[in-house]
Enzyme design. Structure first.
Site, PDB file in Angstrom:
ATOM      1  N   ARG A 151       0.827  -1.218   0.000  1.00  0.00           N
ATOM      2  CA  ARG A 151       0.000   0.000   0.000  1.00  0.00           C
ATOM      3  C   ARG A 151       0.858   1.262   0.000  1.00  0.00           C
ATOM      4  NH1 ARG A 151      -3.189  -2.683   4.197  1.00  0.00           N
ATOM      5  NH2 ARG A 151      -5.089  -3.481   3.232  1.00  0.00           N
TER       6      ARG A 151
ATOM      7  N   LYS B 178      -0.994 -18.797   5.021  1.00  0.00           N
ATOM      8  CA  LYS B 178      -1.981 -19.077   6.039  1.00  0.00           C
ATOM      9  C   LYS B 178      -2.425 -17.772   6.687  1.00  0.00           C
ATOM     10  CE  LYS B 178      -0.915 -20.173  10.128  1.00  0.00           C
ATOM     11  NZ  LYS B 178      -0.308 -20.314  11.473  1.00  0.00           N
TER      12      LYS B 178
ATOM     13  N   ASP C 214       1.677 -24.585   3.779  1.00  0.00           N
ATOM     14  CA  ASP C 214       1.826 -24.974   5.177  1.00  0.00           C
ATOM     15  C   ASP C 214       3.329 -25.151   5.326  1.00  0.00           C
ATOM     16  OD1 ASP C 214       2.318 -26.480   7.522  1.00  0.00           O
ATOM     17  OD2 ASP C 214       0.207 -27.017   7.559  1.00  0.00           O
ATOM     18  N   HIS C 215       3.970 -24.196   5.985  1.00  0.00           N
ATOM     19  CA  HIS C 215       5.442 -24.195   5.893  1.00  0.00           C
ATOM     20  C   HIS C 215       6.061 -25.442   6.540  1.00  0.00           C
ATOM     21  CE1 HIS C 215       5.364 -22.463   9.972  1.00  0.00           C
ATOM     22  NE2 HIS C 215       6.638 -22.809  10.074  1.00  0.00           N
TER      23      HIS C 215
ATOM     24  N   LYS D 191       9.701 -28.265   5.613  1.00  0.00           N
ATOM     25  CA  LYS D 191      10.818 -28.624   6.501  1.00  0.00           C
ATOM     26  C   LYS D 191      11.436 -29.932   6.015  1.00  0.00           C
ATOM     27  CE  LYS D 191       8.868 -26.349  10.558  1.00  0.00           C
ATOM     28  NZ  LYS D 191       9.780 -25.332  11.057  1.00  0.00           N
TER      29      LYS D 191
ATOM     30  N   GLU E 131       6.324 -25.139  21.554  1.00  0.00           N
ATOM     31  CA  GLU E 131       7.132 -23.934  21.392  1.00  0.00           C
ATOM     32  C   GLU E 131       7.503 -23.403  22.757  1.00  0.00           C
ATOM     33  OE1 GLU E 131       6.128 -21.395  17.782  1.00  0.00           O
ATOM     34  OE2 GLU E 131       4.187 -21.800  18.668  1.00  0.00           O
TER      35      GLU E 131
ATOM     36  N   ASP F  43      -4.136 -22.011  14.858  1.00  0.00           N
ATOM     37  CA  ASP F  43      -2.793 -21.555  14.488  1.00  0.00           C
ATOM     38  C   ASP F  43      -1.838 -22.724  14.214  1.00  0.00           C
ATOM     39  OD1 ASP F  43      -0.848 -19.419  14.213  1.00  0.00           O
ATOM     40  OD2 ASP F  43       0.011 -20.075  16.118  1.00  0.00           O
TER      41      ASP F  43
ATOM     42  N   HIS G  68      -0.443 -27.389  10.678  1.00  0.00           N
ATOM     43  CA  HIS G  68       0.847 -28.078  10.798  1.00  0.00           C
ATOM     44  C   HIS G  68       0.722 -29.481  11.410  1.00  0.00           C
ATOM     45  CE1 HIS G  68       2.020 -24.101   9.905  1.00  0.00           C
ATOM     46  NE2 HIS G  68       2.095 -23.635  11.122  1.00  0.00           N
TER      47      HIS G  68
ATOM     48  N   LYS H  67       2.176 -22.971  23.235  1.00  0.00           N
ATOM     49  CA  LYS H  67       3.235 -21.969  23.406  1.00  0.00           C
ATOM     50  C   LYS H  67       3.693 -22.018  24.862  1.00  0.00           C
ATOM     51  CE  LYS H  67       2.104 -18.927  19.603  1.00  0.00           C
ATOM     52  NZ  LYS H  67       3.138 -19.375  18.626  1.00  0.00           N
TER      53      LYS H  67
HETATM   54  C1  BG6 Z   1       3.242 -20.378  12.521  1.00  0.00           C
HETATM   55  C2  BG6 Z   1       2.376 -19.918  13.673  1.00  0.00           C
HETATM   56  O1  BG6 Z   1       2.449 -20.933  11.510  1.00  0.00           O
HETATM   57  O2  BG6 Z   1       4.167 -21.340  12.979  1.00  0.00           O
HETATM   58  C3  BG6 Z   1       3.222 -19.391  14.813  1.00  0.00           C
HETATM   59  O3  BG6 Z   1       1.487 -18.891  13.237  1.00  0.00           O
HETATM   60  C4  BG6 Z   1       4.284 -20.396  15.202  1.00  0.00           C
HETATM   61  O4  BG6 Z   1       2.411 -19.072  15.942  1.00  0.00           O
HETATM   62  C5  BG6 Z   1       5.052 -20.873  13.967  1.00  0.00           C
HETATM   63  O5  BG6 Z   1       5.164 -19.783  16.125  1.00  0.00           O
HETATM   64  C6  BG6 Z   1       5.993 -21.995  14.323  1.00  0.00           C
HETATM   65  O6  BG6 Z   1       6.782 -22.291  13.205  1.00  0.00           O
HETATM   66  P1  BG6 Z   1       8.217 -22.974  13.360  1.00  0.00           P
HETATM   67  O7  BG6 Z   1       8.667 -23.181  11.958  1.00  0.00           O
HETATM   68  O8  BG6 Z   1       9.053 -22.003  14.135  1.00  0.00           O
HETATM   69  O9  BG6 Z   1       7.983 -24.235  14.126  1.00  0.00           O
END
Ligand code: BG6
Length: 512
Positions: free
Chosen positions: A62, A171, A200-201, A205, A239, A258, A263, A362
């Protein structure tokens, strides 16, 4: 640490896959993800010579920002977040083809300007370019971006050829079944499914991809991978960090949306699915969807299949940290869960009767993502009952992160003149075997999308299958607000409520 360039185990591992000439357009160019992940990923792909010779990058946002300033921000992001130091000659190859275009996401004319810029770049390159649109904005503008890409003719560029336009959607993909369906409908109005790459990252991995190899390239596992030998499966995505500065987002999301819906469910699908008929993306995704559809509906009430909790004040890294309700941007009456656990039953031939326990949170004791397959105990005829026999159930644990690798827990004889036993661990560690220079998830994902390989992305029906399972739980929690919400001290392995999920079968959560 072995030099990854020279390490003998790395010989022959690199399969150089060529991406066609491409222009990547990042919507949300000034966002956090762009700086932390996308720009460093592009830089590292360039470093590894995996970008096509005609590669262009357009940041779309923007705020009006001159090209030179955007390049400066990108360079700073690489210095701060890339796994490799910035080498000027590598970065300059990308930087000279990096541009910025200012426009509103809902402003139709901005997309015509974008189209004109892409055509100008094609003229400059003297060839046609694939357009890859990376939608990395808040979800509230996913819809106008997609619709405007359609209206401006950007979605259908070079359609039907290998360089047809592609779109990557970040996401969160919806916030329940209805919104995910609606988003799929909007996307399908503009793009064909083969053009769509839902992120979905976790699938990017290295260790998650390795799961497929471990399962299907090793003959020893398949005979054991079923209800006859497996006692239970535990998937943990823990986490150590708290909600940090993302309170605004997290309050609208919570752990189930989340981390679990996406994941953790992906880890489950890859662990439990049937062998695909080939490595073709659709063959793999078909199996994942089939598995997700075999999961029984979850009972959300008391004594049911789910648990939720919020972290209270406690410790992180030995330092006192506040509870969730004291964090910035969090309502003191918030009912948002920072921990969720599920007990899943899969109704198919392979897994009937085997509980799959999933948990994520978390501010847990430490950062660890792990998939643990716990096998049945041997019959107690020989080594049972006596004190000198300290036995544990055989367990195969895949450490997804950190300290990537896998471990098998076996029982062994303690050396000595009496027969005494003790559980021992057999380890495989990526870092010691292959060196530690593993690509980041986003490098793989950006490259795969450029190549048009959807294996590591989520198909539309997959998102819906997963939301279908989770949505009744979300609705139940929404109704009950804080009623039934448990608490756990920061720095612990989670709440009592989670114990209640595993106790009925005599199981215990692991402390990985
Ligand atoms: C994200 C979440 O998709 O994944 C975050 O929105 C989370 O809340 C993160 O911290 C964790 O990713 P990674 O790769 O650090 O395990």
């Amino acid at each position: 640490m072995p030099d990854p360039q020279r390490h003998p185990f790395l010989q022959g591992l690199s399969k150089h896959r060529g991406a066609p000439p491409t222009v990547i357009v990042i919507f949300g160019a000034s966002g956090d993800l762009t700086a932390r992940k996308l720009i460093p990923a592009i830089y590292n792909l360039s470093h590894d010579n995996l970008l096509p010779p005609d590669f262009y990058l357009i940041g779309f946002g923007r705020k009006p920002v001159p090209d030179e300033e955007f390049r400066g921000h990108a360079g700073a992001a690489i210095r701060e977040f890339s796994r490799r130091d910035l080498q000027p000659e590598v970065w300059s190859r990308v930087a000279r083809n990096t541009f910025y275009l200012a426009g509103g996401y809902e402003e139709r004319a901005a997309y015509d300007r974008l189209h004109a810029l892409i055509q100008k770049l094609e003229t400059q390159a003297g060839r046609e370019l694939q357009s890859l649109f990376y939608v990395s904005t808040p979800p509230s503008v996913f819809r106008p971006i997609i619709e405007n890409l359609g209206a401006a003719g950007l979605a259908s560029r070079h359609l039907g050829t290998p360089i047809q336009s592609k779109v990557i959607i970040e996401k969160p993909f919806g916030r329940d079944l209805a919104s995910a369906r609606e988003l799929n409908r909007v996307i399908a109005g503009v793009f064909q499914e083969s053009q769509v790459f839902r992120i979905d990252h976790y699938l990017g991995k290295e260790t998650v991809q390795d799961l497929l190899v471990q399962r299907f390239a090793n003959a020893i596992f398949e005979p054991l991978w079923n209800r006859n030998y497996v006692e239970c499966v535990q998937i943990t995505v823990a986490e150590e960090v708290g909600v940090g500065t993302r309170g605004g987002y997290y309050e609208q999301s919570g752990c189930l949306r989340d981390m679990i819906q996406n994941h953790t469910m992906q880890l489950l699908a890859l662990t439990a699915m049937e062998p695909p008929v080939s490595l073709d993306p659709e063959a793999i995704r078909d199996e994942k969807v089939k598995l997700l559809k075999a999961i029984q509906p979850l009972a959300p009430g008391d004594g049911g299949d789910v648990a939720r909790a919020q972290y209270a004040a406690g410790l992180a890294g030995g330092q006192p940290v506040p509870g969730y309700l004291e964090e910035a941007g969090i309502s003191p009456r918030s009912a948002t869960e920072t921990f969720a656990a599920l007990r899943i039953a899969i109704n198919n031939w392979r897994w009937e009767g085997v509980p799959f326990y999933l948990r994520s949170g978390k501010r847990m004791a430490r950062r660890v993502t792990e998939i643990a397959i716990q096998f049945k105990c041997p019959p107690g005829t020989l080594f049972a009952g006596a004190e000198q026999y300290n036995l544990a159930a055989n367990t195969l644990a895949f450490q997804i992160q950190p300290d990537e690798g896998s471990t098998v827990l076996l029982n062994a004889k303690i050396p000595g003149l009496e027969t005494r036993t003790q559980p021992v661990k057999m380890h495989f560690r990526y870092a010691t075997t292959f060196g530690s220079n593993t690509p980041e998830a986003y490098e793989r994902l950006v490259l795969d999308a450029m190549i048009g390989d959807g294996t590591l992305f989520i198909r539309g029906d997959e998102t819906e299958a997963s939301w279908r399972l989770i949505t009744p739980v979300l609705e139940h929690w929404q109704e009950r607000q804080r009623e039934g919400l448990d608490a756990y001290p920061a720095g612990s392995w989670g709440p009592k409520a989670a114990e209640a999920l595993v106790a009925p079968r005599g199981h215990e959560w692991r402390k990985p």
